[in-house]
Design a protein around this motif. Structure first.
Motif, mmCIF file in Angstrom:
data_model
loop_
_atom_site.group_PDB
_atom_site.id
_atom_site.type_symbol
_atom_site.label_atom_id
_atom_site.label_comp_id
_atom_site.label_asym_id
_atom_site.label_seq_id
_atom_site.Cartn_x
_atom_site.Cartn_y
_atom_site.Cartn_z
ATOM 1 N N SER A 125 -5.753 1.742 -0.517
ATOM 2 C CA SER A 125 -4.378 1.635 -0.010
ATOM 3 C C SER A 125 -4.148 2.601 1.144
ATOM 4 O O SER A 125 -3.493 2.258 2.135
ATOM 5 N N LYS A 126 -4.702 3.798 1.028
ATOM 6 C CA LYS A 126 -4.518 4.783 2.098
ATOM 7 C C LYS A 126 -5.168 4.316 3.396
ATOM 8 O O LYS A 126 -4.543 4.375 4.469
ATOM 9 N N ILE B 31 2.950 9.210 14.634
ATOM 10 C CA ILE B 31 2.970 10.674 14.541
ATOM 11 C C ILE B 31 2.169 11.142 13.327
ATOM 12 O O ILE B 31 1.415 12.123 13.398
ATOM 13 N N LEU B 32 2.305 10.432 12.207
ATOM 14 C CA LEU B 32 1.592 10.816 10.990
ATOM 15 C C LEU B 32 0.114 10.436 11.052
ATOM 16 O O LEU B 32 -0.734 11.122 10.473
ATOM 17 N N ASP B 33 -0.203 9.349 11.749
ATOM 18 C CA ASP B 33 -1.596 8.897 11.845
ATOM 19 C C ASP B 33 -2.450 9.795 12.739
ATOM 20 O O ASP B 33 -3.659 9.904 12.552
ATOM 21 N N PHE B 34 -1.815 10.423 13.716
ATOM 22 C CA PHE B 34 -2.565 11.214 14.700
ATOM 23 C C PHE B 34 -2.026 12.643 14.761
ATOM 24 O O PHE B 34 -1.394 13.044 15.737
ATOM 25 N N PRO B 35 -2.277 13.442 13.730
ATOM 26 C CA PRO B 35 -1.796 14.833 13.734
ATOM 27 C C PRO B 35 -2.526 15.706 14.745
ATOM 28 O O PRO B 35 -2.086 16.818 15.027
ATOM 29 N N THR C 254 0.828 -1.210 0.000
ATOM 30 C CA THR C 254 0.000 0.000 0.000
ATOM 31 C C THR C 254 0.864 1.262 0.000
ATOM 32 O O THR C 254 0.502 2.266 -0.618
ATOM 33 N N GLY C 255 2.004 1.209 0.681
ATOM 34 C CA GLY C 255 2.912 2.351 0.660
ATOM 35 C C GLY C 255 3.475 2.600 -0.729
ATOM 36 O O GLY C 255 3.624 3.754 -1.157
ATOM 37 N N LEU C 256 3.783 1.524 -1.454
ATOM 38 C CA LEU C 256 4.270 1.675 -2.825
ATOM 39 C C LEU C 256 3.191 2.274 -3.723
ATOM 40 O O LEU C 256 3.487 3.100 -4.593
#
Length: 348
Positions: free
Chosen positions: A180-181, A258-262, A153-155
């Motif tokens: 994917s996101k 950190i990115l999942d919970f801004p 999914t990251g790709l």
């Protein structure tokens, strides 16, 4: 009549006074000398270069706090100049990572054509050794499925617009990118739970020993085709454990949270730096896991059975992990987490 004329005259005088005050106020300098100088520079700039707003945008992009009624961190900064640096850096970093990943796949394919699958030199005995317990296999497969899902999914999120969109079109790609996101964001939380369990469970097996340096110098005999003894985990597997599972895995979990919970009040600069670190760690982990999957499946016969059934043939154990095999056979393998030879006979 006379009183009416007096009233009109007074009104005209009052209006004239208000107009004079307004004109005087408009022509009066700013109370702050710095603001007055900036206003003067803007007036001069408009006279010399009426269509050039560079000084205004320089002030906007300076990152200096301004005045706002919105409460929160960085809400008084209109444009963050570091954001341009982040946007300029992430594209070439992603391109380099994608190139290295593609090169890794090519190298694996070339090695497979040249070397072929690593097979046993002696026939199987039919006597089986338990290599991994049910709990160890469950944790391993949980982390493996989770990591592969995140890698794929990251790709798609990183390279899908450039690679997949021209091939499958906008409609299908929009569904794939959205899926994917969501998978990437939510499956990542599963990795956060399983990864520490895996590290604790396999930590002792992956501690380096003196004989591991011999394995590294000879690359495990994969190129020379010579026999190099190893413990339950050879030096290559130990390197993968520390680089892929521990270093890359922990980095991905921390940066992913950190990115999942801004909404935990991170600044924009924190999110940008985290995004770059997450991308680099993901590329390193994806490249390493590609090599691990190859050796654990088609690259070495019998390796997949070890993680699928938990058992390996006695010949396989002796040829690939001789030190561990000797400890199992002598009953001194408690520290390696192995069990004595199985009494039943099975086929590899």
């Amino acid at each position: 009549m006379r009183n009416d004329l007096i009233a009109v005259a007074r009104s005209l005088v009052l209006l004239a006074g208000l107009a004079w005050v307004g004109i005087a106020a408009a022509q009066s300098p700013a109370l702050n000398p710095q603001q007055a100088e900036q206003a003067k520079q803007q007036v001069m700039q408009q006279r010399v270069q009426p269509l050039n707003n560079q000084p205004v945008w320089s002030a906007v992009r300076s990152g200096e706090p301004q005045i706002t009624g919105v409460r929160g961190r960085e809400t008084n900064v209109l444009i963050q100049p570091e954001g341009q640096t982040w946007r300029a850096a992430r594209v070439p970093l992603a391109a380099v990572g994608g190139f290295l990943f593609a090169l890794t796949l090519v190298a694996i394919a070339v090695f497979y054509v040249w070397r072929g699958p690593i097979s046993l030199k002696s026939p199987p005995t039919g006597r089986m050794i338990e290599r991994f317990t049910l709990v160890e296999r469950a944790v391993h497969w949980g982390v493996a499925i989770t990591f592969v899902t995140l890698a794929l999914t990251g790709l798609v999120v990183t390279f899908g617009k450039a690679v997949l969109l021209p091939l499958i079109g906008y409609t299908l790609f929009s569904w794939l990118a959205t899926l994917s996101k969501w998978l990437h964001n939510f499956v990542g939380l599963v990795l956060v739970v399983l990864l520490p369990i895996m590290i604790v469970m396999f930590l002792r097996t992956n501690l380096f020993r003196a004989y591991d340096w011999t394995w590294l110098k000879k690359a495990g005999g994969m190129f020379s085709r010579t026999h190099v003894p190893a413990g339950k985990a050879n030096a290559g597997q130990k390197l993968l454990f520390w680089l892929m599972v521990v270093a890359s895995g922990i980095t991905l979990c921390v940066t992913g949270l950190i990115l999942d919970f801004p909404n935990f009040d991170q600044t924009r600069q924190t999110m940008q730096i985290t995004n770059i670190v997450h991308m680099v760690a993901a590329m390193v982990g994806t490249i390493l896991v590609a090599g691990h999957i190859y050796l654990g499946t088609i690259g070495m016969r019998g390796a997949l059975d070890a993680m699928r059934t938990g058992y390996v043939d006695e010949t396989w154990a002796k040829e690939h992990h001789e030190y561990w095999y000797n400890e199992v056979k002598s009953g001194k393998s408690a520290g390696e987490g192995a069990v004595p030879l199985a009494a039943q006979h099975r086929t590899v």
